[in-house]
Design a protein around this motif. Structure first.
Motif, PDB file in Angstrom:
ATOM      1  N   ARG A  68       0.834  -1.204   0.000  1.00  0.00           N
ATOM      2  CA  ARG A  68       0.000   0.000   0.000  1.00  0.00           C
ATOM      3  C   ARG A  68       0.870   1.255   0.000  1.00  0.00           C
ATOM      4  NH1 ARG A  68      -2.174  -0.322   4.734  1.00  0.00           N
ATOM      5  NH2 ARG A  68      -3.795  -1.795   4.113  1.00  0.00           N
ATOM      6  N   LEU A  69       1.909   1.260   0.825  1.00  0.00           N
ATOM      7  CA  LEU A  69       2.789   2.424   0.874  1.00  0.00           C
ATOM      8  C   LEU A  69       3.554   2.593  -0.431  1.00  0.00           C
ATOM      9  CD1 LEU A  69       4.225   2.085   4.506  1.00  0.00           C
ATOM     10  CD2 LEU A  69       2.501   3.702   3.693  1.00  0.00           C
ATOM     11  N   ARG A  70       3.907   1.489  -1.068  1.00  0.00           N
ATOM     12  CA  ARG A  70       4.632   1.573  -2.343  1.00  0.00           C
ATOM     13  C   ARG A  70       3.737   2.156  -3.434  1.00  0.00           C
ATOM     14  NH1 ARG A  70       5.562  -1.317  -6.995  1.00  0.00           N
ATOM     15  NH2 ARG A  70       3.959  -2.846  -6.422  1.00  0.00           N
ATOM     16  N   ILE A  71       2.484   1.714  -3.484  1.00  0.00           N
ATOM     17  CA  ILE A  71       1.552   2.220  -4.494  1.00  0.00           C
ATOM     18  C   ILE A  71       1.280   3.702  -4.278  1.00  0.00           C
ATOM     19  CG2 ILE A  71      -0.828   2.062  -5.333  1.00  0.00           C
ATOM     20  CD1 ILE A  71      -0.698  -0.942  -4.787  1.00  0.00           C
ATOM     21  N   LEU A  72       1.158   4.110  -3.017  1.00  0.00           N
ATOM     22  CA  LEU A  72       0.899   5.515  -2.698  1.00  0.00           C
ATOM     23  C   LEU A  72       2.165   6.365  -2.726  1.00  0.00           C
ATOM     24  CD1 LEU A  72      -1.608   5.061   0.289  1.00  0.00           C
ATOM     25  CD2 LEU A  72      -2.148   5.642  -2.085  1.00  0.00           C
ATOM     26  N   GLU A  73       3.316   5.725  -3.008  1.00  0.00           N
ATOM     27  CA  GLU A  73       4.611   6.402  -3.065  1.00  0.00           C
ATOM     28  C   GLU A  73       4.933   7.101  -1.740  1.00  0.00           C
ATOM     29  OE1 GLU A  73       4.563   8.965  -6.449  1.00  0.00           O
ATOM     30  OE2 GLU A  73       4.658   7.313  -7.895  1.00  0.00           O
ATOM     31  N   ARG A  74       4.684   6.392  -0.658  1.00  0.00           N
ATOM     32  CA  ARG A  74       4.955   6.933   0.674  1.00  0.00           C
ATOM     33  C   ARG A  74       6.083   6.212   1.388  1.00  0.00           C
ATOM     34  NH1 ARG A  74      -1.162   7.978   3.139  1.00  0.00           N
ATOM     35  NH2 ARG A  74      -1.789   9.557   1.594  1.00  0.00           N
ATOM     36  N   LEU A  75       6.812   5.369   0.678  1.00  0.00           N
ATOM     37  CA  LEU A  75       7.974   4.723   1.283  1.00  0.00           C
ATOM     38  C   LEU A  75       9.083   5.753   1.450  1.00  0.00           C
ATOM     39  CD1 LEU A  75       8.059   1.331  -0.673  1.00  0.00           C
ATOM     40  CD2 LEU A  75       7.442   1.670   1.721  1.00  0.00           C
ATOM     41  N   PRO A  76       9.875   5.658   2.515  1.00  0.00           N
ATOM     42  CA  PRO A  76      10.947   6.643   2.750  1.00  0.00           C
ATOM     43  C   PRO A  76      11.977   6.632   1.626  1.00  0.00           C
ATOM     44  CG  PRO A  76      10.554   5.285   4.701  1.00  0.00           C
ATOM     45  CD  PRO A  76       9.804   4.649   3.577  1.00  0.00           C
TER      46      PRO A  76
END
Length: 394
Positions: A179-187
């Motif tokens: 989910r974080l990867r799709i939303l481009e929210r990974l650090p």
């Protein structure tokens, strides 16, 4: 006059190689940082000193294994500890501990914001004393500062670490990462592919295979089957003793925390590893929650509660939690906890020649004891035992 031209054929590989070099440098830097984290409390152990004797060579070798996707966990050392209770521990090799710290450093910032405030185990700024203080806070808040009756439902999961379903754990972690990867929210600098590769290796590793057993077979005498990884069901069980197991245990039971707080609507809830409580002014509501929690644990996480430890206690009786008893007139250490502290001090006194270390240990003990009252009143002790027996389940 000649005109210089460029083509996209020449530029694309250059950018790709540069990006790959940057990723490789980042991985190597992260592994070096993980090494220093791993050695913090293992500075003089044999495995740490052996690894440090050829530090550059060993770290480069580990880096190349991770980069080339050939890394595989090594042998663990299995032994029994009895302080404070009998437990089976699997100690990973030092190079594997570096990988554990790498994963912890990458995953902990992503999952920490999802945890509730009243999850106390293995989190910065929290712990057993914090958990005891929070229980005291919940009791005072629910009972309006001890002026109204309230009750505490205490529950415990049976053989928690040995019954964690690895596939469910992996799915929970991967769901958030994806989910974080799709939303481009990974650090920035988060190497998704490397983290996923190492997660798979660590979660699905079976430390019982090829492990070196330290001690005698009689050391396992008296250890329940539900607390031994050797007797865990296929695809289940995490090794006690690994840093990743501590983080994974919080991630796994975060769904339970959210269920009790959000779906069941209990404001006063807290958990330390697999020991959790709910405080409410209605004993009937707590009794109804028992069935709902048992059903949730069974269907969602494939876990079961220890029915003999499920009990509803009046807050006036004194509530046991994390080695203490929280009573209306103060918090008191349980007898077993006090014996453990006394035994630890005696062992240090007999084996430690450095007077500065002795003073440091003594100051730590005295500082801890200052958070508690003296001997627990006999009336409170008798009343608590009566309340526990009369409202016990199972």
């Amino acid at each position: 006059m000649s005109i210089r031209t460029t083509t996209t054929i020449g530029t694309r590989p250059t950018l790709s190689v540069s990006s790959q070099h940057q990723s490789d440098r980042s991985l190597l830097t992260d592994l070096f940082a993980s090494y220093y984290s791993a050695r913090a409390n293992k500075r003089n152990t044999a495995s740490q000193m052996k690894f440090e004797a050829h530090l550059s060579r060993n770290l480069i070798s580990l880096y190349e294994e991770v980069r080339d996707r050939t890394y595989s966990p090594g042998r663990s050392i299995c032994f029994i500890i009895r302080d404070p209770v009998q437990r089976e521990v699997f100690a990973a090799s030092f190079r594997d501990r570096i990988i554990h710290h790498y994963l912890f450093n990458k995953l902990e910032p992503l999952f920490e914001p999802t945890f509730i405030y009243d999850s106390y185990s293995c989190r910065k700024g929290k712990g057993t004393l914090f958990g005891i203080e929070r229980l005291e806070h919940h009791l005072r808040s629910c009972s309006m500062n001890r002026t109204a009756p309230c009750y505490v439902l205490k529950m415990d999961i049976s053989g928690y670490f040995m019954n964690i379903d690895k596939m469910i754990l992996n799915d929970i972690i991967m769901e958030r990462l994806e989910r974080l990867r799709i939303l481009e929210r990974l650090p920035d600098g988060f190497d998704y592919d490397t983290v996923v590769f190492l997660l798979n290796k660590v979660i699905f590793n079976d430390p019982t295979k090829g492990c070196r057993v330290k001690g005698k077979h009689s050391d396992w005498k008296g250890l329940p089957a539900s607390k031994s990884l050797f007797k865990a069901a296929p695809g289940c069980g995490l090794a006690i003793g690994n840093l990743t197991s501590q983080l994974f245990s919080n991630i796994y039971l975060n769904d339970l925390d959210q269920f009790c707080k959000r779906e069941l609507g209990f404001r006063h809830y807290g958990r330390y590893v697999d020991d959790f409580y709910l405080v409410d002014d209605s004993r009937e509501r707590l009794e109804g929650a028992v069935v709902l929690i048992e059903d949730f644990l069974r269907t969602r996480l494939h876990l079961s509660v220890n029915a003999h430890k499920t009990q509803i206690i009046s807050c006036d009786c004194g509530v046991p939690f994390l080695g203490a008893i929280v009573c209306p007139n103060g918090r008191f250490l349980r007898s077993r906890t006090r014996r453990h502290l006394d035994r630890h001090w005696t062992e240090v006194l007999c084996t430690e020649p450095n007077p500065y270390v002795l003073q440091s240990v003594r100051d730590a003990h005295d500082g801890f004891l200052k958070h508690f009252s003296g001997d627990r009143p006999q009336a409170c002790r008798n009343t608590s035992a009566l309340c526990c027996r009369s409202h016990q389940f199972g």
